[in-house]
Write an enzyme that holds these catalytic residues in place. Structure first.
Site, mmCIF file in Angstrom:
data_model
loop_
_atom_site.group_PDB
_atom_site.id
_atom_site.type_symbol
_atom_site.label_atom_id
_atom_site.label_comp_id
_atom_site.label_asym_id
_atom_site.label_seq_id
_atom_site.Cartn_x
_atom_site.Cartn_y
_atom_site.Cartn_z
ATOM 1 N N PHE A 113 -15.158 8.310 -61.232
ATOM 2 C CA PHE A 113 -14.265 7.988 -60.034
ATOM 3 C C PHE A 113 -15.042 7.393 -59.257
ATOM 4 O O PHE A 113 -16.261 7.364 -59.051
ATOM 5 C CB PHE A 113 -14.210 9.371 -59.463
ATOM 6 C CG PHE A 113 -13.051 10.504 -59.959
ATOM 7 C CD1 PHE A 113 -11.779 10.265 -59.668
ATOM 8 C CD2 PHE A 113 -13.212 11.402 -60.628
ATOM 9 C CE1 PHE A 113 -10.730 10.968 -60.302
ATOM 10 C CE2 PHE A 113 -12.377 12.398 -61.220
ATOM 11 C CZ PHE A 113 -11.063 11.918 -61.186
ATOM 12 N N TYR A 209 -6.545 20.893 -57.256
ATOM 13 C CA TYR A 209 -5.016 20.385 -57.147
ATOM 14 C C TYR A 209 -4.538 19.608 -58.074
ATOM 15 O O TYR A 209 -3.096 19.347 -58.187
ATOM 16 C CB TYR A 209 -4.855 19.751 -55.456
ATOM 17 C CG TYR A 209 -6.014 18.520 -55.474
ATOM 18 C CD1 TYR A 209 -5.794 17.310 -56.053
ATOM 19 C CD2 TYR A 209 -7.140 18.771 -54.818
ATOM 20 C CE1 TYR A 209 -6.958 16.523 -55.891
ATOM 21 C CE2 TYR A 209 -7.907 17.863 -54.432
ATOM 22 C CZ TYR A 209 -7.939 16.550 -55.132
ATOM 23 O OH TYR A 209 -9.031 15.632 -54.717
ATOM 24 N N LYS A 210 -5.141 19.386 -59.202
ATOM 25 C CA LYS A 210 -4.567 18.558 -60.402
ATOM 26 C C LYS A 210 -3.916 19.522 -61.248
ATOM 27 O O LYS A 210 -2.784 20.259 -61.118
ATOM 28 C CB LYS A 210 -5.555 17.624 -60.855
ATOM 29 C CG LYS A 210 -5.980 16.698 -59.880
ATOM 30 C CD LYS A 210 -6.903 15.850 -60.459
ATOM 31 C CE LYS A 210 -7.830 14.618 -59.652
ATOM 32 N NZ LYS A 210 -6.908 13.730 -59.257
ATOM 33 N N ARG A 354 0.179 5.493 -64.879
ATOM 34 C CA ARG A 354 -0.379 6.679 -65.427
ATOM 35 C C ARG A 354 0.872 8.004 -65.246
ATOM 36 O O ARG A 354 1.700 7.986 -64.371
ATOM 37 C CB ARG A 354 -1.390 7.195 -64.432
ATOM 38 C CG ARG A 354 -2.415 6.205 -64.063
ATOM 39 C CD ARG A 354 -3.677 7.014 -63.387
ATOM 40 N NE ARG A 354 -3.157 7.719 -62.260
ATOM 41 C CZ ARG A 354 -3.927 8.798 -61.676
ATOM 42 N NH1 ARG A 354 -5.338 8.770 -62.195
ATOM 43 N NH2 ARG A 354 -3.710 9.495 -60.569
#
Lengths: 395, 395
Positions: A113, A209-210, A354
């Site tokens: 990231f 949160y994913k 994605r």
């Protein structure tokens, strides 16, 4: 046999939506609204300050941490929850550098990231001890590791392509050379089996949160290997990481083990939502989730291949996380067209679409619906429609 | 004339409780449960990832910051909200030290939160540039300021005694000597007028779960004076503080102004609760809150005096925040006895009973009820009851 219908039913999914963006934000657990309402009304509202003890708020970070530990192959009392992933990475990298005081190179890869790189740059600049952040292509990490490497800092699953690093092999290689490891599990936790104990990884961080479905802005987690935890002098010595927070001593004394990595007051409301999300994992093994993830993604790839689309994710499922990325020059407009048809994935510049697969709620029917719309978009060149191609603010 | 009955009605206060602990955790705004439920169900549940744009989540930290700015005398676009007070203080102190690169002393006082001292110690140790943290008694701060002082770091209201520093005078004195100021407003924001613009303070931080009533673990805020903001190289360069977060550039570029102090993903659920709490301030001026706070605390002090209790707070209301502290060797048991009677204040070792007054919901009747019970406790030596004197875990 795992009942994935039951886990799907545990989410409140909107009618008519195929949600393939759980790698960005997981959906709402059905139990979350009632739980959070009860927390507000009965715990905060009625108990007020007494909630810290009586409602167990103070213990939330460790309690939630233990539940996440089960999903990432970690022992109890090794994971704490709170703050954001950026803060957790800062803590982990700072601690890792303490464990390699004589070396100056932090090795990472271009599949990390960007935000992890920002935090690392910021910390190294603050330390001002001559450390360098070395960024190499993912496939060159193993060969670049050396006895100069202080810390190997990697994200296991590439957020762009879904490429999966071999955590066991790279951790072993790092340790053989005397380096310390920091793993970012943002796209791993809840998506595939992680074995922190087995790989002997030193530090790990991740968000909830994913694939863990904790909600927008849900807190992050931090794992520290038990032997490392006792040696850490925390970068951010907060009052709840103090050995005796309510003694109000003038100087910091670290709490035992992972607790010293707690910082400020825990995010009580967010943690209550997260706990309902973690409940859904209770009856499912990560190996079952992984098997189903591969089934779903292989099905999707077969369909994308048939449309002649360019796969940017590894073709070998063993080298791939739980997402599939497709490159197309008109990817932005294609994704807008899909979203307008109720198939929600996302887009990352310059050309990546994605699609994330979350077996807790995604089904074969989801894949088939997504592929039907994708086929329509491709065969009818829907990207030529200006309604889709004009860029909006993206998240 | 402000309608404090209306503001009181905006909170969901438990029956039969006199709540004098809003300086630790404010009560539940009546609107919070519905708002948070709507956020979960309609925004997260239905919009999913699209909530970031469509429901305005991404703009929350600045939007909420602007509302807090109104309460602390700050201009729009100077306050951001998120993370915890410890993180915000770390950011502020790191930035303040950048603005005084040739000096090595951080001056603070023993009336500061211990946790602020921990964070400062941690940062100075990480910087390893020979800085010292000098802790003097509150009344010696002005005389200790010198041309060696890099940063004057103070909490305006002492959490133990309620003693109020003179922010205007100390900031002016610091600036005259070339020092930079960092003010912690944890016990000020929402409790009394703060004039960040008028005092020309450089940095300020605070939490939102005390007098701002944002809920357990509610996020913190950070103020940076606009001219300072443009010069800060953030200690914690997070992706949402990047000039273009969604470009995913390999290196950090600071966003303009206060936005660069954003770190990770905002705590969306907590911010929704906080917004309902801030709504309650809309029809009230901080000057009215202050006037009523003084009325309430003077009434309480008169009653405590009549009982012969030892006042630990300044007697002059102009030198006091919105709390009154009383010292008593049996303070712990006395507070337990009060709590068992529905009068909730708190206790801080070794001997302090704290009573916070929040005019948005506390009334003269609250004070009178509290004093009646306090009188009962004192006159009947209720601290001798072992039910009250045995120590429990405290928060």
């Amino acid at each position: 046999m795992v009942d994935f219908q039951k886990t799907r039913d545990a989410f409140d999914l909107p009618e008519g939506i195929v949600y393939l963006d759980g790698n960005s934000l997981g959906p709402l657990p059905r139990a979350a609204t009632a739980r959070v309402s009860a927390l507000l009304r009965d715990e905060w509202g009625q108990r007020l300050i007494r909630g810290w003890n009586e409602a167990g708020w103070m213990a939330q970070p460790g309690r939630t941490g233990d539940r996440i530990a089960c999903l990432i192959g970690a022992a109890p009392d090794t994971v704490t929850v709170g703050d954001t992933l950026s803060i957790r990475l800062h803590q982990a990298l700072h601690a890792a550098l303490q464990a390699a005081p004589d070396r100056r190179e932090v090795l990472t890869c271009s599949g990390n990231f960007p935000s992890d790189l920002y935090i690392a740059e910021g910390l190294l600049r603050t330390l001002d001890k001559g450390h360098t952040l070395r960024v190499v292509p993912p496939q060159e990490v193993a060969a670049t590791l050396s006895d100069q490497t202080a810390v190997l800092m990697l994200t296991e699953v590439d957020y762009r392509t879904g490429r999966l690093h071999d955590m066991a092999r790279l951790t072993r290689a790092a340790h053989n050379l005397g380096a310390v490891t920091v793993w970012d599990l943002a796209h791993s936790a809840g998506a595939l089996p992680v074995d922190l104990r087995g790989t002997n990884a030193d530090f790990a961080v991740g968000c909830t949160y994913k694939y863990l479905n904790g909600g927008p802005g849900a807190p992050a987690f931090l794992y520290v290997r038990p032997d490392r935890a006792e040696q850490v002098s925390p970068a951010l010595p907060g009052w709840l990481g103090h050995a005796a927070p309510f003694e109000f001593e003038p100087s910091y004394r670290p709490a035992p083990g992972i607790s010293r990595m707690r910082i400020g007051t825990p995010p009580v409301i967010a943690l209550a939502a997260l706990e309902t999300a973690l409940d859904i994992f209770d009856d499912v093994a990560m190996s079952d989730i992984r098997a189903r993830s591969i089934t779903l993604s292989e099905r999707f790839i077969a369909g994308a291949d048939a449309l002649g689309l360019q796969l940017m994710s590894p073709r070998d499922p063993a080298r791939r996380g739980s997402q599939v990325s497709i490159a197309h020059p008109e990817g932005y407009a294609m994704m807008q067209a899909l979203i307008s048809r109720g198939v929600i994935g996302d887009f990352r510049a310059p050309d990546l679409m994605r699609f994330g697969f979350a077996p807790l709620y995604n089904t074969e029917a989801d894949i088939d619906t997504a592929l039907a719309h994708l086929s329509d978009v491709v065969l009818n060149r829907l990207w030529d429609n200006p309604a889709y191609s004009v860029r909006q603010a993206v998240t």
